[in-house]
Design a protein around this motif. Structure first.
Motif, mmCIF file in Angstrom:
data_model
loop_
_atom_site.group_PDB
_atom_site.id
_atom_site.type_symbol
_atom_site.label_atom_id
_atom_site.label_comp_id
_atom_site.label_asym_id
_atom_site.label_seq_id
_atom_site.Cartn_x
_atom_site.Cartn_y
_atom_site.Cartn_z
ATOM 1 N N LYS A 28 -77.594 7.031 25.896
ATOM 2 C CA LYS A 28 -77.716 5.708 25.763
ATOM 3 C C LYS A 28 -78.687 5.289 27.029
ATOM 4 N N VAL A 29 -78.996 5.920 27.998
ATOM 5 C CA VAL A 29 -79.823 5.195 28.855
ATOM 6 C C VAL A 29 -81.480 5.824 28.729
ATOM 7 N N PHE A 30 -81.477 6.949 28.604
ATOM 8 C CA PHE A 30 -82.791 7.589 28.412
ATOM 9 C C PHE A 30 -83.336 7.488 26.703
ATOM 10 N N GLY A 31 -82.387 7.844 25.915
ATOM 11 C CA GLY A 31 -82.670 7.999 24.531
ATOM 12 C C GLY A 31 -83.819 8.928 24.305
ATOM 13 N N GLU A 32 -84.753 8.623 23.887
ATOM 14 C CA GLU A 32 -85.804 9.629 23.122
ATOM 15 C C GLU A 32 -86.840 10.086 24.515
ATOM 16 N N GLN A 33 -87.038 9.072 25.659
ATOM 17 C CA GLN A 33 -87.818 9.554 26.813
ATOM 18 C C GLN A 33 -87.588 10.733 27.608
ATOM 19 N N GLY A 34 -86.518 11.236 27.557
ATOM 20 C CA GLY A 34 -86.213 12.487 28.236
ATOM 21 C C GLY A 34 -85.554 12.291 29.452
#
Length: 79
Positions: A28-34
């Motif tokens: 929910k916070v980082f998503g796809e960014q890692g």
């Protein structure tokens, strides 16, 4: 931006009385960014929560792995 999202997630989970799981934070916070920035984002979110809301995120103790036999033994043992 990640700090703000993590603070909002912590407040929402506190309101609904649900624990925050690391997998939830990653999704929910980082998503796809890692999650390479997890520690720095977590620390800054802790500072924001303490300064603005007087709250702090702490790790919950692990649940005990108790078998049925151990439970029966504990309930039947009398001094």
């Amino acid at each position: 931006m990640f700090v703000k999202k993590l603070v909002r997630l912590a407040l929402a989970c506190e309101y609904s009385r649900q624990p925050i799981r690391r997998t939830d934070i990653n999704a929910k916070v980082f998503g796809e960014q890692g999650t390479r920035q997890f520690r720095t984002v977590f620390d800054r979110a802790q500072q924001e929560l303490r300064a603005l809301f007087g709250m702090q995120m702490v790790e919950l103790p692990a649940k005990e792995k108790v078998t049925v036999r151990e439970r029966r033994g504990a309930s039947l043992s009398f001094p």
